[in-house]
Design an enzyme around this catalytic site. Structure first.
Site, PDB file in Angstrom:
ATOM      1  N   ASP A 106       4.549  -6.076   3.641  1.00  0.00           N
ATOM      2  CA  ASP A 106       4.293  -5.016   4.611  1.00  0.00           C
ATOM      3  C   ASP A 106       5.332  -5.123   5.725  1.00  0.00           C
ATOM      4  O   ASP A 106       6.286  -5.888   5.622  1.00  0.00           O
ATOM      5  CB  ASP A 106       2.870  -5.135   5.156  1.00  0.00           C
ATOM      6  CG  ASP A 106       2.254  -3.784   5.481  1.00  0.00           C
ATOM      7  OD1 ASP A 106       2.972  -2.910   5.998  1.00  0.00           O
ATOM      8  OD2 ASP A 106       1.048  -3.602   5.243  1.00  0.00           O
TER       9      ASP A 106
ATOM     10  N   GLU B 187      -5.041   1.188   2.977  1.00  0.00           N
ATOM     11  CA  GLU B 187      -4.796   0.081   3.886  1.00  0.00           C
ATOM     12  C   GLU B 187      -4.796   0.541   5.338  1.00  0.00           C
ATOM     13  O   GLU B 187      -5.257  -0.188   6.225  1.00  0.00           O
ATOM     14  CB  GLU B 187      -3.468  -0.598   3.551  1.00  0.00           C
ATOM     15  CG  GLU B 187      -3.229  -1.927   4.249  1.00  0.00           C
ATOM     16  CD  GLU B 187      -2.578  -1.777   5.626  1.00  0.00           C
ATOM     17  OE1 GLU B 187      -2.563  -2.767   6.384  1.00  0.00           O
ATOM     18  OE2 GLU B 187      -2.083  -0.662   5.930  1.00  0.00           O
ATOM     19  N   GLU B 188      -4.295   1.731   5.602  1.00  0.00           N
ATOM     20  CA  GLU B 188      -4.173   2.200   6.982  1.00  0.00           C
ATOM     21  C   GLU B 188      -5.519   2.441   7.649  1.00  0.00           C
ATOM     22  O   GLU B 188      -5.589   2.565   8.872  1.00  0.00           O
ATOM     23  CB  GLU B 188      -3.322   3.477   7.045  1.00  0.00           C
ATOM     24  CG  GLU B 188      -1.852   3.286   6.688  1.00  0.00           C
ATOM     25  CD  GLU B 188      -1.083   2.413   7.681  1.00  0.00           C
ATOM     26  OE1 GLU B 188      -1.693   1.974   8.683  1.00  0.00           O
ATOM     27  OE2 GLU B 188       0.113   2.171   7.461  1.00  0.00           O
TER      28      GLU B 188
ATOM     29  N   HIS C  99       0.832  -1.208   0.000  1.00  0.00           N
ATOM     30  CA  HIS C  99       0.000   0.000   0.000  1.00  0.00           C
ATOM     31  C   HIS C  99       0.865   1.256   0.000  1.00  0.00           C
ATOM     32  O   HIS C  99       1.910   1.305   0.648  1.00  0.00           O
ATOM     33  CB  HIS C  99      -0.979   0.018   1.175  1.00  0.00           C
ATOM     34  CG  HIS C  99      -0.348   0.022   2.536  1.00  0.00           C
ATOM     35  ND1 HIS C  99      -0.080   1.183   3.234  1.00  0.00           N
ATOM     36  CD2 HIS C  99       0.049  -0.985   3.345  1.00  0.00           C
ATOM     37  CE1 HIS C  99       0.451   0.889   4.408  1.00  0.00           C
ATOM     38  NE2 HIS C  99       0.544  -0.429   4.506  1.00  0.00           N
TER      39      HIS C  99
ATOM     40  N   ASP D 292       6.428   1.956   6.846  1.00  0.00           N
ATOM     41  CA  ASP D 292       5.174   1.230   6.628  1.00  0.00           C
ATOM     42  C   ASP D 292       4.278   2.135   5.781  1.00  0.00           C
ATOM     43  O   ASP D 292       3.739   3.122   6.301  1.00  0.00           O
ATOM     44  CB  ASP D 292       4.534   0.918   7.980  1.00  0.00           C
ATOM     45  CG  ASP D 292       3.121   0.397   7.877  1.00  0.00           C
ATOM     46  OD1 ASP D 292       2.704  -0.016   6.779  1.00  0.00           O
ATOM     47  OD2 ASP D 292       2.410   0.420   8.903  1.00  0.00           O
TER      48      ASP D 292
ATOM     49  N   HIS E  13       4.730   2.253  13.417  1.00  0.00           N
ATOM     50  CA  HIS E  13       3.782   3.361  13.556  1.00  0.00           C
ATOM     51  C   HIS E  13       4.317   4.450  14.481  1.00  0.00           C
ATOM     52  O   HIS E  13       3.536   5.247  15.034  1.00  0.00           O
ATOM     53  CB  HIS E  13       2.409   2.871  14.028  1.00  0.00           C
ATOM     54  CG  HIS E  13       1.572   2.298  12.928  1.00  0.00           C
ATOM     55  ND1 HIS E  13       0.207   2.183  12.997  1.00  0.00           N
ATOM     56  CD2 HIS E  13       1.917   1.813  11.709  1.00  0.00           C
ATOM     57  CE1 HIS E  13      -0.250   1.642  11.883  1.00  0.00           C
ATOM     58  NE2 HIS E  13       0.780   1.402  11.081  1.00  0.00           N
TER      59      HIS E  13
END
Length: 384
Positions: A244, A223-224, A72, A189, A324
């Site tokens: 990922d 995607e997030e 993504h 990410d 994250h």
């Protein structure tokens, strides 16, 4: 065909270029254009969905039982929730991430009248004013605000700047590429995954690779926030491997080196046979790997299954420390993933039954021990 040699300079250059393009979920048009043009330069046919998810086709020896590789392009970010009387902005997160990592972030705010720079600050930000109260302030999105670097002393001046509720805020990645191979940045990410896919494609184009089936290279844009690959698959795709980040953290088995093969995430186990095949390819091609299970994690694969797609799914990852947050990876993991992708897409199709949407028992897969007491000696189904 064995794994191909990956051009790590190309890989890291692509990662640098991707990180330089802001792309929080909902604001991905620019990065979609960049990735699409690079795919076309590599010789692929590219099409976009209505909202901008990318499908790129590498034509193989046949169309049926096609494979897909997916990552993504969208990242975490924030959105303006309210214009405050003090001229600051209340924010809500895009994606799931802690305000702990938002404090101090430099950002870009996109408004209809242009872009503005700014900083996300705790409500009590001045040490000379609040002293030790700064250290005891609570953590959360209700306890931070965005200071815009423009004349904005009150709500009316914010409105004069053209700033409105709903404006998108992109968080600066501030990447560092170290000589020892470590890479520190926000948004690894999943721009790391996108760079890995491009590097695998570059190697395939350079070596004029032939694949047994069509390979669909998919890049999703939400995607997030859980949408992922829910609506991008076509019926001829029989298996999909998501690329990922893994989670290198206490209690996890992920690593910043080699491939981390995910056995399950919060939605359950990944496909038994596809995952076993990826592990076997790592063993055969001498690619360092480890396995892990993620408890608070979902990927493009999860969204595809939840949307009702009858497709085998797996997840291969590069271990990320502080996912994250202030993320760190190593180029060794990125290169290993790209190598595994090249080995997978060139490997023979082993479950021929998968070319059909529906079929009988003949050719159906078998898992060890589950049928050990049954007399199925006449059935020569593949184990993987």
């Amino acid at each position: 065909m064995p794994r191909l040699t990956i051009d790590t300079k190309y890989l890291t250059n692509q990662l640098k270029a991707l990180l330089a393009i802001p792309s929080p979920t909902g604001y991905t048009d620019t990065i979609v254009r960049y990735v699409s043009r690079e795919l076309e330069r590599l010789g692929l046919t590219v099409e976009l969905t209505r909202r901008g998810a990318i499908r790129a086709l590498w034509q193989g020896s046949r169309r049926a039982s096609a494979r897909a590789i997916v990552s993504h392009v969208d990242t975490l970010g924030a959105q303006v929730k309210a214009l405050k009387p003090n001229g600051r902005l209340e924010l809500v997160p895009i994606g799931t991430w802690s305000a702990r990592f938002a404090e101090g972030a430099r950002v870009m705010l996109f408004s209809d009248k242009g872009t503005y720079r700014g900083t996300i600050l705790p409500l009590k930000a001045s040490g000379h004013t609040f002293n030790l109260d700064i250290d005891t302030a609570p953590i959360g999105w209700d306890h931070v605000e965005l200071r815009v670097d423009a004349l904005a002393r009150d709500r009316h001046e914010l409105m004069r700047l053209g700033i409105e509720i709903g404006d998108i805020v992109a968080i600066d990645p501030q990447p560092e590429f170290l000589d020892n191979g470590f890479i520190v940045s926000r948004h690894l990410d999943n721009k790391g995954g996108v760079a890995v896919m491009l590097a695998a494609l570059e190697a395939m184009e350079r070596e004029k690779t032939v694949t047994p089936v069509d390979i669909h290279w998919l890049f999703t844009i939400a995607e997030e926030v859980g949408v992922g690959a829910a609506s991008i698959l076509t019926p001829d795709i029989a298996s999909m491997v998501a690329v990922d980040n893994g989670t290198s953290a206490p209690g996890q088995n992920s690593s910043e080196f080699g491939v981390t093969v995910a056995m399950a995430d919060q939605t359950g186990p990944f496909d038994y046979h596809l995952t076993k095949k990826l592990v076997r390819l790592c063993q055969e091609e001498d690619i360092r790997y480890q396995k892990d299970i993620f408890r608070y994690y979902r990927s493009d694969s999860a969204s595809a299954i939840e949307a009702g797609h009858d497709v085998r799914t797996a997840l291969i990852t590069f271990g990320v420390d502080a996912s994250h947050g202030w993320e760190r990876i190593h180029v060794h993991a990125l290169r290993s993933l790209a190598e595994l992708i090249t080995a997978y897409v060139t490997s023979p199709v082993e479950i021929e039954r998968d070319r059909n949407l529906h079929a009988g028992l003949k050719g159906f897969t078998r898992q060890p021990l589950a049928e050990a007491e049954q007399d199925l000696a006449s059935d020569s189904d593949p184990a993987e």
